[in-house]
Write an enzyme that holds these catalytic residues in place. Structure first.
Site, mmCIF file in Angstrom:
data_model
loop_
_atom_site.group_PDB
_atom_site.id
_atom_site.type_symbol
_atom_site.label_atom_id
_atom_site.label_comp_id
_atom_site.label_asym_id
_atom_site.label_seq_id
_atom_site.Cartn_x
_atom_site.Cartn_y
_atom_site.Cartn_z
ATOM 1 N N ALA A 107 -11.358 -53.597 43.024
ATOM 2 C CA ALA A 107 -11.504 -52.180 43.368
ATOM 3 C C ALA A 107 -10.601 -51.723 44.506
ATOM 4 O O ALA A 107 -10.349 -50.523 44.643
ATOM 5 C CB ALA A 107 -12.963 -51.891 43.719
ATOM 6 N N ASN A 138 -2.485 -53.577 27.393
ATOM 7 C CA ASN A 138 -2.053 -52.287 27.932
ATOM 8 C C ASN A 138 -3.047 -51.222 27.485
ATOM 9 O O ASN A 138 -3.287 -51.061 26.294
ATOM 10 C CB ASN A 138 -0.642 -51.952 27.423
ATOM 11 C CG ASN A 138 -0.017 -50.791 28.151
ATOM 12 O OD1 ASN A 138 -0.637 -49.742 28.325
ATOM 13 N ND2 ASN A 138 1.225 -50.960 28.580
ATOM 14 N N HIS A 170 9.432 -54.024 34.537
ATOM 15 C CA HIS A 170 8.324 -53.746 35.454
ATOM 16 C C HIS A 170 8.797 -53.908 36.897
ATOM 17 O O HIS A 170 9.891 -54.419 37.160
ATOM 18 C CB HIS A 170 7.148 -54.692 35.189
ATOM 19 C CG HIS A 170 6.351 -54.334 33.978
ATOM 20 N ND1 HIS A 170 6.655 -54.795 32.729
ATOM 21 C CD2 HIS A 170 5.257 -53.542 33.826
ATOM 22 C CE1 HIS A 170 5.788 -54.320 31.852
ATOM 23 N NE2 HIS A 170 4.930 -53.560 32.493
ATOM 24 N N HIS A 171 7.940 -53.532 37.820
ATOM 25 C CA HIS A 171 8.222 -53.631 39.251
ATOM 26 C C HIS A 171 8.424 -55.086 39.683
ATOM 27 O O HIS A 171 7.998 -56.026 38.997
ATOM 28 C CB HIS A 171 7.077 -52.996 40.051
ATOM 29 C CG HIS A 171 5.735 -53.552 39.688
ATOM 30 N ND1 HIS A 171 5.220 -54.686 40.258
ATOM 31 C CD2 HIS A 171 4.812 -53.126 38.780
ATOM 32 C CE1 HIS A 171 4.033 -54.936 39.746
ATOM 33 N NE2 HIS A 171 3.758 -54.012 38.849
ATOM 34 N N LYS A 190 5.420 -57.897 39.759
ATOM 35 C CA LYS A 190 4.659 -58.361 38.600
ATOM 36 C C LYS A 190 4.824 -59.869 38.444
ATOM 37 O O LYS A 190 5.935 -60.395 38.488
ATOM 38 C CB LYS A 190 5.109 -57.637 37.326
ATOM 39 C CG LYS A 190 4.254 -57.983 36.103
ATOM 40 C CD LYS A 190 4.554 -57.070 34.932
ATOM 41 C CE LYS A 190 3.769 -57.450 33.691
ATOM 42 N NZ LYS A 190 2.302 -57.381 33.905
ATOM 43 N N GLY A 233 2.269 -58.629 29.036
ATOM 44 C CA GLY A 233 1.298 -58.670 27.943
ATOM 45 C C GLY A 233 1.606 -57.627 26.886
ATOM 46 O O GLY A 233 1.377 -57.848 25.690
#
Length: 263
Positions: free
Chosen positions: A9, A121, A152-153, A156, A162
């Site tokens: 969270a 995703n 991706h950044h 990752k 995935g």
């Protein structure tokens, strides 16, 4: 109202899930979970997410029993919460990437007792692309070369993503092929393409949220199927929609495609 708990969270995805669930108005957040040593332990989850206090502290355990738990963490954490959800009858939305075959087998077993929606995703657009890519690849056949490129950044951890593997699996299934057809990141002195193979390539650049392209090319033309995510909210919105839908489903293993009616 759909009661939910969110793992991770205080992470980037977790914070957006907390914020968007509150803004939606049709969710009741009853648990915001982080690892025991996380510095945000005991802080209000709303304050951590930047939306002000919501009366839900960040904890390492889950005392209430929500209808659905949303998990975007890492495989070891997902394994723990999968067992917890199965034991307590909590439906589970799993967006964790990097899961291996034993993890997928464990999800299959748990799905005999609880409803589980697992996807690499949660973007609705990407899940439409899964179906379209398979159908197009089957129509064009092996006369067309197929390559999957994802970006991706820089932070990752897993590669290929995935989502890239989901695209590959959709194409393999549609064409009746096995994973032996996949070729990862070619290198060497003799890399001439073999008929029927599918190339897989991963870029890690800056702050790219996610870009996936399936290339299908013959001599004289090229078709490109591309999805671009411009911020993480698209994944959070998809996961929340999945949670709302999953709360009313019987035990079983579901995909976003099932929710969208395009399975």
């Amino acid at each position: 109202m759909t009661t939910i708990a969110i793992t991770g969270a205080a992470g980037r995805m977790g914070q957006r899930l907390v914020a968007l669930a509150k803004a939606d108005g049709s969710f009741t957040l009853v648990g915001a979970i982080e690892r025991p040593d996380h510095p945000m332990q005991a802080r209000d989850a709303g304050e951590v997410a930047g939306i002000g206090a919501i009366g839900v502290p960040v904890t390492y355990d889950l005392k209430p029993t929500p209808q659905v738990l949303i998990d975007f963490t890492v495989p070891p954490s997902t394994r723990h919460w999968l067992k917890t959800c199965r034991d307590r009858g909590i439906a589970m939305v799993i967006g964790t990437t990097g899961l291996q075959h034993p993890d997928r087998a464990a999800i299959d077993r748990a799905a005999t007792d609880i409803a589980i929606l697992q996807s690499p995703n949660m973007s609705l657009g990407v899940n439409v692309l899964f179906k379209v890519a398979g159908e197009v690849a089957k129509m064009l056949g092996d006369d067309y070369d197929k390559e999957i490129v994802e970006a991706h950044h820089r932070f990752k951890k897993d590669a290929p993503s995935g989502t890239a593997m989901g695209l590959a699996e959709s194409i393999l299934k549609a064409m009746g092929k096995t994973k032996d057809a996949l070729v990862f990141d070619r290198h060497g002195d003799d890399c001439v393409r073999r008929r029927g193979e599918i190339g897989m390539h991963a870029l890690r650049i800056g702050d790219d949220v996610g870009r996936h392209t399936v290339y299908l090319a013959a001599l004289g033309e090229r078709l490109e199927l591309t999805h671009v995510a411009t911020n993480r909210d698209t994944f959070a919105h998809g996961a929340l929609r999945a949670a709302k839908w999953l709360a009313n489903q019987k035990p079983g293993r579901y995909r976003v495609a099932d929710m969208l009616g395009i399975a």
